[in-house]
Scaffold this active site. Structure first.
Site: not given
Length: 295
Positions: A95, A171, A239
């Site tokens: 990611t 994503k 994150k």
């Protein structure tokens, strides 16, 4: 059968690499953790001494690293990209921010090699069960070439676009929704707890109502536990929601709800609870509002 160089044998990477072995591929793994390398070798893979050794002769290199900086270090600083065959395919499955993915793709493709922006969803459970969702962006011909590899990793495989960064964007949207869903469940539970409502009863009611969501049913029960088993840590959403906000800035898109959710995860981490299960973002709501004493 493909020869696959696999960089990043962490909680998701190691089971993914093992599943590729089960699917009949040759896997050369690279990780700084010697325990992970030993585990891969025990499963029938090859433990490489460094990224260059893993990349030599590999048809495909999969990067399941922590962030874009690590991907760049493996590909460019270590020399792994230069060690790949001229027609090799690089798959970035971690990611990362869309802009960073585009930057990496440009550098890879400038060497004549192919690049696939292919983040995954499904967590450690999906990685272990080979049931991940793969969101791949690349030229259609490259997607078809690497599809057999993805079929060893997941059950829902999508070609989401022709341009690097589009997979990362999908994503990012997924993580926006996941993070906000977890935070809003915590907020709702904190309100109910403040007024003395039995949260077990509330969860049962909400799980069968129009307010239900996958996150409510999965994270809700863990919010009622003091120390649930960690399936996904608070720091992961610190994150990932940070990536969401970065993508929003790059696209000049206002994301106010995502920003608030990020602050709640950040507050939880800031109290030293970043490694707790992400359901424990509820602790930040309790810190704000107070948690009624039980009994």
């Amino acid at each position: 059968m493909h020869t696959i160089a696999f960089a990043g044998l962490g909680a998701m990477g190691l089971p993914m690499a093992k599943n590729l072995l089960v699917a009949g591929h040759r896997v050369r793994g690279f990780d700084l953790n010697p325990v992970a390398l030993t585990a891969l070798a025990s499963a029938g893979g090859e433990a490489s001494s460094d990224a260059v050794a893993a990349a030599q002769g590999a048809d495909v290199m999969i990067l399941m690293v922590v962030n874009a900086a690590q991907a760049e270090q493996v590909l460019f600083d270590s020399g792994a990209l230069a060690a790949m065959p001229d027609d090799g395919i690089v798959c970035l499955m971690a990611t990362c921010p869309p802009a960073a993915v585009e930057r990496i793709a440009t550098r890879v493709m400038a060497t004549g090699r192919r690049f696939v922006d292919a983040p995954v969803s499904g967590g450690t459970a999906g990685a272990s069960a080979a049931s991940l969702t793969v969101m791949a962006a690349c030229e259609r011909s490259t997607f078809e070439a690497v599809r057999p590899v993805f079929e060893g990793l997941g059950q829902r495989i999508f070609h989401v676009g022709e341009r690097a960064g589009q997979g990362a964007t999908v994503k990012t949207v997924n993580q926006l929704l996941c993070g906000v869903h977890i935070a809003v469940v915590a907020e709702a539970f904190a309100l109910a707890a403040k007024t003395g409502v039995d949260l077990d009863v509330l969860l049962e009611i909400m799980s069968g109502s129009a307010a239900a969501s996958w996150m409510l049913k999965d994270r809700g029960p863990r919010m009622l536990q003091e120390e649930p088993e960690v399936s996904s840590a608070v720091d992961i959403f610190v994150k990932d929601l940070g990536i969401v906000l970065e993508a929003g800035r790059d696209a000049q898109a206002a994301l106010p709800i995502a920003a608030v959710a990020h602050q709640m995860f950040l507050a939880t981490s800031g109290r030293g609870e970043g490694r707790a299960d992400d359901s424990q973002v509820i602790r930040s709501y309790y810190a704000l509002n107070g948690k009624p004493q039980q009994g």
